[in-house]
Design a protein around this motif. Structure first.
Motif, mmCIF file in Angstrom:
data_model
loop_
_atom_site.group_PDB
_atom_site.id
_atom_site.type_symbol
_atom_site.label_atom_id
_atom_site.label_comp_id
_atom_site.label_asym_id
_atom_site.label_seq_id
_atom_site.Cartn_x
_atom_site.Cartn_y
_atom_site.Cartn_z
ATOM 1 N N TYR A 1 0.877 -1.176 0.000
ATOM 2 C CA TYR A 1 0.000 0.000 0.000
ATOM 3 C C TYR A 1 0.913 1.225 0.000
ATOM 4 O O TYR A 1 1.720 1.390 0.908
ATOM 5 C CB TYR A 1 -0.890 -0.080 1.248
ATOM 6 C CG TYR A 1 -1.262 1.215 1.914
ATOM 7 C CD1 TYR A 1 -1.868 2.252 1.199
ATOM 8 C CD2 TYR A 1 -1.039 1.397 3.271
ATOM 9 C CE1 TYR A 1 -2.220 3.442 1.840
ATOM 10 C CE2 TYR A 1 -1.395 2.569 3.916
ATOM 11 C CZ TYR A 1 -1.978 3.584 3.195
ATOM 12 O OH TYR A 1 -2.310 4.743 3.822
ATOM 13 N N SER B 1 -2.245 0.324 6.995
ATOM 14 C CA SER B 1 -1.799 -1.065 7.105
ATOM 15 C C SER B 1 -2.372 -1.762 8.343
ATOM 16 O O SER B 1 -2.396 -2.988 8.406
ATOM 17 C CB SER B 1 -0.272 -1.120 7.145
ATOM 18 O OG SER B 1 0.210 -0.339 8.212
ATOM 19 N N ARG C 1 -5.076 -4.601 8.215
ATOM 20 C CA ARG C 1 -4.727 -5.989 7.884
ATOM 21 C C ARG C 1 -4.372 -6.793 9.131
ATOM 22 O O ARG C 1 -4.474 -8.005 9.140
ATOM 23 C CB ARG C 1 -3.572 -6.010 6.868
ATOM 24 C CG ARG C 1 -3.935 -5.278 5.548
ATOM 25 C CD ARG C 1 -2.815 -5.392 4.524
ATOM 26 N NE ARG C 1 -1.556 -4.979 5.054
ATOM 27 C CZ ARG C 1 -0.769 -4.011 4.555
ATOM 28 N NH1 ARG C 1 -1.121 -3.352 3.467
ATOM 29 N NH2 ARG C 1 0.376 -3.718 5.124
ATOM 30 N N SER D 1 5.421 7.387 7.077
ATOM 31 C CA SER D 1 4.879 6.886 5.813
ATOM 32 C C SER D 1 3.745 7.757 5.283
ATOM 33 O O SER D 1 3.620 7.913 4.061
ATOM 34 C CB SER D 1 4.449 5.428 5.938
ATOM 35 O OG SER D 1 3.727 5.231 7.111
HETATM 36 O O1 PMV Z 1 -0.041 2.080 7.309
HETATM 37 P P1 PMV Z 1 1.074 3.040 7.114
HETATM 38 O O2 PMV Z 1 0.586 4.423 6.967
HETATM 39 O O3 PMV Z 1 2.119 2.938 8.171
HETATM 40 O O4 PMV Z 1 1.796 2.696 5.702
HETATM 41 C C1 PMV Z 1 2.387 1.455 5.436
HETATM 42 C C2 PMV Z 1 3.254 1.533 4.224
HETATM 43 C C3 PMV Z 1 4.104 0.323 3.924
HETATM 44 O O5 PMV Z 1 4.454 -0.370 5.103
HETATM 45 C C4 PMV Z 1 5.392 0.801 3.255
HETATM 46 C C5 PMV Z 1 3.436 -0.630 2.944
HETATM 47 C C6 PMV Z 1 2.349 -1.518 3.513
HETATM 48 O O6 PMV Z 1 1.481 -1.917 2.727
HETATM 49 O O7 PMV Z 1 2.377 -1.856 4.699
#
Ligand code: PMV
Length: 319
Positions: free
Chosen positions: A16, A136, A139, A184
């Motif tokens: 993502y 993320s 999930r 991120s």
């Molecule tokens: O959920 P966030 O905002 O921490 O973003 C996750 C981004 C990545 O770890 C690089 C990709 C992913 O799908 O987990």
């Protein structure tokens, strides 16, 4: 009385990167991940009708910097009129360093908070709440191998395989313990606005996602390896071509990649992925785990390795 929940981080194989709707934190692309077993965040939430402010403690230290995000998440789970809360988070792995600590933290937080306020929500509803705090995190409500699909208005999650259905091992090579330079969320936004590759990234993601889903269904390790490495390098190409460039890797990250390539030449069933940080994650079949771990341990610049199988989704530990 505190409510304690536990969740594991998840490692995306199909990444993502980018948001379709910033306000609702909806991802721009579908993703697919592995929920880990032995890395974990334990989150304790105590609501107090008499308290005037929320309080957040992370790994035994008061953490004012993260408090606003945690308070917003509590509001979205319990409503703005909720009592204030004392939130205590403990992780057994480095946080803010590209090991998906926000995923396990927000997954555990929504489970603890919703339980603490007496709600009975479905796992999907909890996952959507966690996803609105950290994309993320949605999930980590599910175990094993998880697909996240973006619908027009909301996300949908689909556990593709339980941990026991396809045992995979993940070896994390820790190459730096510090916090990452750019979070991120900000980094994704920068990529969307400035990388000339961002639109190509979006347009090719459905094909990668389909290949990975099919590879999981067929338990085809080689096919999953090929599409996962390609997808990871594509995401990092988008990061590298953002302005200013976002480069999370260090020399040891590259050395680890070389180690994985050498193992592959020796026909070991292993592939790599890297997230928003300098740690490399090697995914392998269980029989290869000790060879892979030894090789990464001996790679220059690796501080230590962590190993995990696939685990379960977020859950309540103590009501
Ligand atoms: O959920 P966030 O905002 O921490 O973003 C996750 C981004 C990545 O770890 C690089 C990709 C992913 O799908 O987990």
């Amino acid at each position: 009385m505190p409510v304690i929940a536990e969740a594991q981080p998840n490692i995306a194989l199909i990444k993502y990167w980018g948001k379709r709707d910033e306000a609702r934190n909806l991802p721009a692309v579908d993703s697919l991940s592995l929920t880990l077993a032995s890395l974990r965040t334990r989150m304790s939430v105590t609501f107090d009708e008499h308290a005037e402010k929320d309080l957040l403690t992370i790994n035994n230290e008061i953490a004012p910097g993260m408090l606003a995000r945690v308070s917003d998440c509590l509001d979205s789970v319990c409503g703005c009129r909720r009592p204030r809360a004392s939130v205590v988070s403990e992780s057994n792995f480095p946080i803010g360093a590209g090991l998906a600590s926000s995923a396990s933290a927000f997954a555990a937080l929504v489970v603890a908070a919703s339980h603490g306020i007496g709600q009975t929500l479905t796992t999907l509803a909890l996952a959507r709440l966690a996803g609105s705090a950290s994309g993320s995190a949605a999930r980590s409500l599910f175990g094993g191998i998880v697909a996240l699909r973006c619908g027009p208005e909301e996300i949908n999650l689909d556990p593709l395989a339980e941990a026991a259905d396809w045992p995979l091992e993940v070896i994390v090579a820790v190459t730096e313990e510090g916090q990452k330079p750019v979070g991120s969320g900000a980094a994704m936004q920068r990529s969307a606005y400035t990388s000339p590759f961002y639109s190509a990234w979006l347009s090719r993601q459905p094909a990668d996602f389909r290949l990975a889903v099919d590879a999981v269904a067929a338990r085809d390790f080689a096919a999953l390896a090929a599409v996962s490495e390609h997808n990871c390098l594509k995401m990092h190409s988008v990061m590298w071509t953002s302005r200013p460039a976002i480069v999370y890797w260090n020399a040891a990250t590259l050395a680890c990649m070389e180690t994985v390539r050498a193992l592959q030449r020796d026909r070991q069933p292993v592939f790599f992925t890297i997230d928003a940080g300098p740690q490399l994650k090697a995914v392998c079949l269980p029989d290869a785990a000790s060879v892979v771990r030894d090789a990464l341990d001996q790679t220059e610049g690796v501080l230590r390795t962590l190993q995990s199988g696939l685990g379960a989704g977020a859950r309540i530990l103590r009501p």
